[in-house]
Scaffold this active site. Structure first.
Site, mmCIF file in Angstrom:
data_model
loop_
_atom_site.group_PDB
_atom_site.id
_atom_site.type_symbol
_atom_site.label_atom_id
_atom_site.label_comp_id
_atom_site.label_asym_id
_atom_site.label_seq_id
_atom_site.Cartn_x
_atom_site.Cartn_y
_atom_site.Cartn_z
ATOM 1 N N ASP A 1 5.000 5.748 8.116
ATOM 2 C CA ASP A 1 4.357 4.453 8.195
ATOM 3 C C ASP A 1 3.028 4.628 7.458
ATOM 4 O O ASP A 1 2.265 5.554 7.779
ATOM 5 C CB ASP A 1 4.125 4.111 9.681
ATOM 6 C CG ASP A 1 4.295 2.636 9.978
ATOM 7 O OD1 ASP A 1 5.028 1.948 9.250
ATOM 8 O OD2 ASP A 1 3.681 2.171 10.966
ATOM 9 N N ASP B 1 9.105 8.558 10.856
ATOM 10 C CA ASP B 1 7.749 8.281 11.371
ATOM 11 C C ASP B 1 7.234 9.247 12.434
ATOM 12 O O ASP B 1 6.584 8.821 13.407
ATOM 13 C CB ASP B 1 7.686 6.841 11.918
ATOM 14 C CG ASP B 1 7.863 5.801 10.824
ATOM 15 O OD1 ASP B 1 8.205 6.184 9.694
ATOM 16 O OD2 ASP B 1 7.677 4.606 11.095
ATOM 17 N N CYS C 1 11.405 1.421 13.917
ATOM 18 C CA CYS C 1 11.717 2.022 12.624
ATOM 19 C C CYS C 1 13.020 2.807 12.634
ATOM 20 O O CYS C 1 13.743 2.816 11.636
ATOM 21 C CB CYS C 1 10.536 2.834 12.130
ATOM 22 S SG CYS C 1 9.188 1.714 11.680
ATOM 23 N N ALA D 1 9.868 4.830 16.163
ATOM 24 C CA ALA D 1 10.221 4.473 17.523
ATOM 25 C C ALA D 1 11.642 3.934 17.521
ATOM 26 O O ALA D 1 12.027 3.210 16.610
ATOM 27 C CB ALA D 1 9.251 3.411 18.044
ATOM 28 N N LYS E 1 6.261 3.825 3.645
ATOM 29 C CA LYS E 1 6.681 2.419 3.805
ATOM 30 C C LYS E 1 5.587 1.622 4.494
ATOM 31 O O LYS E 1 4.697 2.211 5.116
ATOM 32 C CB LYS E 1 7.981 2.330 4.601
ATOM 33 C CG LYS E 1 7.794 2.821 6.013
ATOM 34 C CD LYS E 1 9.045 2.651 6.815
ATOM 35 C CE LYS E 1 8.888 3.319 8.159
ATOM 36 N NZ LYS E 1 7.772 2.789 8.965
ATOM 37 N N HIS F 1 0.110 2.363 6.179
ATOM 38 C CA HIS F 1 -0.504 1.039 6.055
ATOM 39 C C HIS F 1 -1.893 1.051 5.425
ATOM 40 O O HIS F 1 -2.709 1.933 5.735
ATOM 41 C CB HIS F 1 -0.645 0.410 7.450
ATOM 42 C CG HIS F 1 0.655 0.206 8.174
ATOM 43 N ND1 HIS F 1 1.775 -0.325 7.582
ATOM 44 C CD2 HIS F 1 1.000 0.432 9.476
ATOM 45 C CE1 HIS F 1 2.748 -0.399 8.479
ATOM 46 N NE2 HIS F 1 2.313 0.063 9.640
ATOM 47 N N GLU G 1 5.528 -6.332 6.586
ATOM 48 C CA GLU G 1 5.897 -5.355 7.607
ATOM 49 C C GLU G 1 7.150 -4.657 7.100
ATOM 50 O O GLU G 1 7.983 -5.265 6.433
ATOM 51 C CB GLU G 1 6.166 -6.076 8.932
ATOM 52 C CG GLU G 1 6.574 -5.175 10.077
ATOM 53 C CD GLU G 1 5.564 -4.076 10.392
ATOM 54 O OE1 GLU G 1 5.430 -3.143 9.577
ATOM 55 O OE2 GLU G 1 4.949 -4.134 11.470
ATOM 56 N N SER H 1 0.381 -6.227 10.108
ATOM 57 C CA SER H 1 0.890 -5.906 11.444
ATOM 58 C C SER H 1 -0.220 -5.534 12.422
ATOM 59 O O SER H 1 0.031 -5.384 13.616
ATOM 60 C CB SER H 1 1.896 -4.750 11.366
ATOM 61 O OG SER H 1 1.236 -3.509 11.221
ATOM 62 N N HIS I 1 -2.904 1.388 13.182
ATOM 63 C CA HIS I 1 -2.217 2.680 13.248
ATOM 64 C C HIS I 1 -1.766 3.109 11.861
ATOM 65 O O HIS I 1 -1.572 2.273 10.968
ATOM 66 C CB HIS I 1 -0.988 2.580 14.175
ATOM 67 C CG HIS I 1 0.064 1.651 13.648
ATOM 68 N ND1 HIS I 1 -0.020 0.281 13.771
ATOM 69 C CD2 HIS I 1 1.217 1.886 12.968
ATOM 70 C CE1 HIS I 1 1.027 -0.282 13.197
ATOM 71 N NE2 HIS I 1 1.799 0.659 12.691
HETATM 72 C C1 VGL Z 1 6.648 1.438 14.049
HETATM 73 C C2 VGL Z 1 5.528 -0.198 15.190
HETATM 74 C C3 VGL Z 1 4.706 -0.418 14.107
HETATM 75 C C4 VGL Z 1 7.709 2.492 14.057
HETATM 76 C C5 VGL Z 1 5.845 1.231 12.955
HETATM 77 O O1 VGL Z 1 7.571 3.484 13.315
HETATM 78 O O2 VGL Z 1 8.687 2.344 14.813
HETATM 79 N N1 VGL Z 1 6.482 0.710 15.152
HETATM 80 N N2 VGL Z 1 4.877 0.300 12.994
HETATM 81 ZN ZN ZN Z 2 3.430 0.275 11.471
#
Ligand code: VGL
Ligand code: ZN
Length: 191
Positions: A56, A14, A139, A135, A100, A58, A107, A64, A75
């Protein structure tokens, strides 16, 4: 020391604009690991090892998002600039991209959730993965746990991982060590 073998792959988690300090769900200091991630990409691709990058990805109606009752600001909306790989990130041209979190109702913090990542790794004979990105608490952690549960050996590249806070990042790494992952920095990888 750890030597990179033909059964190893790099997983970049990510590293997208929305998780950078200029994005919509910023991970503080995430831009500070871009050079390190680029270094690992060069190292693996120069040895002929595969590089995978999760994204990520979405839809606008994703569960989420706060506007849809979730815990995060909007995001990484599919095809938006925020969902693009971070400015300055240098992924090898033959990087496998794994999207993903693309189903509105699900989620997906793990790169293995609802994706082909496991079969893509298995059909290439990959047994060990080296994980970096953001993060740490979400993830990165869930991708590592998913991999451990699927039988992979997991190395966490701690000098190329960033968390939402220092404390929760350290906590996440500690959890991963207890789950059987191994923490590693570039000085411990034989070039
Ligand atoms: C993530 C919060 C929401 C990540 C993804 O990539 O860690 N964190 N979506
Ligand atoms: Zn996300």
């Amino acid at each position: 020391m750890v030597r990179i073998t033909p059964h190893d792959a790099l997983i970049v988690v990510d590293m997208q604009n929305d998780f950078m300090p200029w994005g919509r769900l910023p991970v503080p200091g995430a831009d500070g690991i871009i050079d390190k991630v680029n270094h690992y990409c060069k190292l693996f691709s120069s040895k002929g090892n595969p590089v995978f990058a999760t994204r990520d990805w979405h839809p606008e109606n994703h569960v989420s998002f706060d506007i849809n009752g979730g815990r995060w600001p909007v995001h990484c909306v599919q095809w938006s600039r925020g969902a693009d790989f971070a400015n300055g990130l240098e992924l090898p041209p033959d990087t496998f991209i794994v999207n993903k979190g693309d189903r509105p109702e699900l989620e997906a913090y793990s790169g293995f959730q609802g994706t082909l990542l496991d079969s893509l790794l298995k059909e290439r004979g990959i047994r060990r993965i080296f994980v970096c990105g953001v993060a740490a608490e979400f993830c990165v952690k869930n991708t590592c746990i998913g991999a451990i549960n699927l039988g992979y050996t997991v190395f966490v590249l701690t000098d190329a991982v960033k968390g939402l806070s220092r404390e929760s990042e350290e906590e996440a790494v500690e959890e991963l060590l207890l789950a059987g992952a191994v923490a590693l920095g570039s000085s411990l990888i034989k070039p």
